[in-house]
Design a protein around this motif. Structure first.
Motif, short mmCIF file in Angstrom:
data_model
loop_
_atom_site.label_atom_id
_atom_site.label_comp_id
_atom_site.label_asym_id
_atom_site.label_seq_id
_atom_site.Cartn_x
_atom_site.Cartn_y
_atom_site.Cartn_z
N GLU A 41 -6.89 6.16 9.53
CA GLU A 41 -6.98 4.70 9.61
C GLU A 41 -5.99 4.05 8.64
OE1 GLU A 41 -10.34 1.12 9.24
OE2 GLU A 41 -10.86 3.20 8.76
N GLU A 42 -5.92 4.58 7.41
CA GLU A 42 -4.98 4.05 6.42
C GLU A 42 -3.54 4.25 6.88
OE1 GLU A 42 -7.51 4.71 2.27
OE2 GLU A 42 -6.34 6.37 3.13
N LEU A 58 2.13 0.50 10.75
CA LEU A 58 2.36 -0.64 11.64
C LEU A 58 2.78 -1.91 10.91
CD1 LEU A 58 -0.52 -0.25 14.27
CD2 LEU A 58 1.88 0.40 14.47
N GLU A 59 2.54 -2.00 9.61
CA GLU A 59 2.90 -3.22 8.91
C GLU A 59 4.39 -3.25 8.57
OE1 GLU A 59 0.78 -3.59 5.24
OE2 GLU A 59 1.64 -1.77 4.37
N LYS A 80 0.82 -1.20 0.00
CA LYS A 80 0.00 0.00 0.00
C LYS A 80 0.86 1.25 0.00
CE LYS A 80 -3.67 0.01 2.54
NZ LYS A 80 -4.55 0.05 3.72
N GLN A 103 -0.54 -3.56 21.64
CA GLN A 103 -1.24 -3.18 20.43
C GLN A 103 -1.97 -1.85 20.59
OE1 GLN A 103 -1.01 -4.77 17.47
NE2 GLN A 103 -2.05 -2.96 16.69
N LYS A 158 -1.52 7.04 15.69
CA LYS A 158 -2.47 8.13 15.48
C LYS A 158 -1.82 9.48 15.81
CE LYS A 158 -6.67 5.41 16.39
NZ LYS A 158 -7.83 5.22 17.31
N VAL A 199 -2.36 4.48 9.97
CA VAL A 199 -2.05 3.56 11.07
C VAL A 199 -1.73 2.17 10.52
CG1 VAL A 199 -3.00 2.36 13.08
CG2 VAL A 199 -3.35 4.82 12.81
N ALA A 200 -2.54 1.70 9.57
CA ALA A 200 -2.32 0.37 9.00
C ALA A 200 -0.99 0.30 8.25
CB ALA A 200 -3.47 0.01 8.07
N VAL A 201 -0.70 1.33 7.46
CA VAL A 201 0.54 1.35 6.68
C VAL A 201 1.76 1.43 7.59
CG1 VAL A 201 1.91 2.77 5.10
CG2 VAL A 201 -0.47 2.29 4.58
N THR A 234 -1.03 1.60 18.44
CA THR A 234 -2.08 2.21 17.62
C THR A 234 -2.28 3.67 18.00
OG1 THR A 234 -3.20 0.09 17.31
CG2 THR A 234 -4.51 2.08 16.97
#
Length: 477
Positions: free
Chosen positions: A250-251, A257-258, A3, A185, A193, A253-255, A189
């Motif tokens: 939200e996007e 943390l991966e 992503k 976790q 943010k 945070v996902a990007v 998170t």
């Protein structure tokens, strides 16, 4: 991972012309001050001295303060303060030693729970250095909940920002290094943010021409895709940094943390050392116990042998771990040996032993050295060398252990059927390996496999363990 690479690709191709790009990323040069960047290759750490009118302020200094004293002497200047952008996880700072030696203030956020005298330096606070020259604090949490960035201003114009571990060149700081407390976790998170808002509402609002000076570069484990460049601009980062591209919280945070790299065991420990302040560098080194050459009567403790892999495989002490004295010695020491665990330190010469002791201080591990000595015996334990012809003729007769990180294996699995146990996990997981065949250990270049093969060798007594070493370069293409 995919992503943020797509986002990065889109951002680069959104640039209308190379001329526009070059003009946008051209940084402002200080006119009334000088910025000196210091680099520690082993930890990929950048520290800074800001000089103006006979005064120097330091930002995020490393463990040995001598280079900063030398710089101030060269400039015929006086060090007047030390700024810590946050309590560092990956190295031990000399801020307390500098304060005690020079009687100067330590500036740090009031949110940090420190155990020494300090001067609060939070958003809105200013350090006036000279006529028109100021350092301003900017609250930028995300990597840590108490992180700040520091802006250098001249005559009302922002010249540079020292971003600590909030923003790097090509990346932002990982938000998962304080796993010793609370819900892992939930904490990461929430920090992610915070990072989203710190980048969008603080750093990205600075002028595009503002220079960006981070605390780390390529090779640091405080992020996942740091550039090899040492300085950038806000404009360049907005165009090319995957984490600064348009996306929702939200996007983001996902990007973020991966695909983060592993966390060395020593990181939470170093945070606490920095909160308390470390012992003076030379004093700490002088307190290390030096033993006579080839000491063999050792009490229970880890044995860290820093010699090259050929010397180690020819003759070493039983149960020794071969962490070669290379560019990443201190990182792997702190990744394999848990904090406060005692260990012996072995080297091939007095000079190498001195260098290795110095490296242990960078992560605060010098108090745990039970004894340090030169090892030169030729009658110790041995390990077989890699025989390429035998391996190529019948590779299925070996168990192949790949000790690279899972992300590296995902991008390029060198041998089909290889067992992947990353080096930081190997002490705990080596017994998972079958022992009915000889075990071939490899990494990406041959450095890590020296340590990995020695760990397997000492844990799986009687098994035949072979280090592929640098021969992996012929297969890993």
């Amino acid at each position: 991972m995919k992503k943020y690479l797509i986002l990065l690709w889109l951002s680069i191709f959104a640039i209308t012309s190379q001329a526009q790009f070059n003009e946008l990323v051209k940084g402002r040069e200080p006119q009334k001050s000088e910025i000196k960047q210091f680099e520690d290759d082993g930890l990929a750490h950048f520290s800074y001295a800001i000089y103006t009118e006979g005064k120097v302020v330091l930002i995020d200094p490393g463990r040995n303060p001598q280079q900063y004293y030398d710089y101030a002497k060269e400039k015929k200047a006086t060090i007047v303060g030390v700024i810590e952008t946050h309590p560092h996880a990956d190295f031990v700072s000399s801020h307390l030693e500098i304060q005690q030696t020079l009687n100067v203030p330590i500036y740090i956020s009031e949110l940090v729970n420190v155990h020494y005298d300090f001067t609060p330096f939070d958003e809105g606070d200013v350090i006036a250095l000279a006529d028109g020259v100021k350092l301003k604090a900017l609250f930028t949490p995300g990597h840590s909940p108490d992180g700040i960035s520091v802006i250098l201003e001249e005559d009302g114009v922002d010249i540079a920002v020292f971003t600590g571990d909030t923003m790097f060149i090509g990346d932002v700081g990982r938000p998962d290094l304080r796993e010793a407390a609370g819900s892992i976790q939930a904490q990461r998170t929430e920090l992610a943010k915070m990072m989203y808002h710190s980048t969008r509402e603080k750093l990205m609002k600075l002028d595009d021409e503002v220079l960006v000076y981070p605390a780390h570069g390529a090779g640091s484990l405080c992020g996942k895709s740091l550039s090899k460049e040492k300085v950038s601009t806000i404009g360049q980062e907005k165009l090319t940094n995957y984490a600064l591209q348009p996306m929702t919280e939200e996007e983001f945070v996902a990007v973020l943390l991966e695909d983060q790299p592993f966390i060395p065991k020593y990181f939470p420990f170093s945070v606490e050392v920095n909160r308390k302040g470390a012992k003076a560098y030379q004093l700490a080194k002088s307190e290390v116990t030096l033993l006579r050459e080839n000491t063999v009567s050792l009490e229970e403790a880890y044995i860290i042998d820093g010699r090259n892999q050929a010397a180690f495989k020819s003759s070493h002490l039983p149960d020794a771990i071969n962490i070669m004295n290379g560019a990443k010695f201190e990182t792997w020491l702190g990744s394999i040996v848990p904090p406060t665990a005692e260990y012996y330190l072995l080297a091939g010469s007095e000079a190498e032993l001195e260098e290795m002791i110095s490296k242990t201080t960078k992560i605060g591990y010098e108090p745990f050295i039970k004894g340090a000595f030169v090892y030169s015996r030729t009658d110790g334990s041995s390990m077989p060398m890699f025989d390429r012809n035998a391996f190529d003729a019948n590779p299925e007769s070996y168990t192949i252990l790949d000790i690279r990180n899972s992300g590296e294996v995902f991008q390029n699995q060198v041998f089909d059927g290889a067992i992947n146990i990353p080096l930081p996990e190997l002490m705990e997981r080596a017994k998972e390996l079958p022992t009915d065949k000889p075990i071939i250990v490899h990494c990406g270049t041959g450095y890590r496999s020296a340590a990995g093969s020695s760990i397997v060798h000492q844990i799986l007594k009687g098994a035949k363990v072979i280090d592929m070493g640098s021969a992996i370069l012929d297969y890993n293409k």
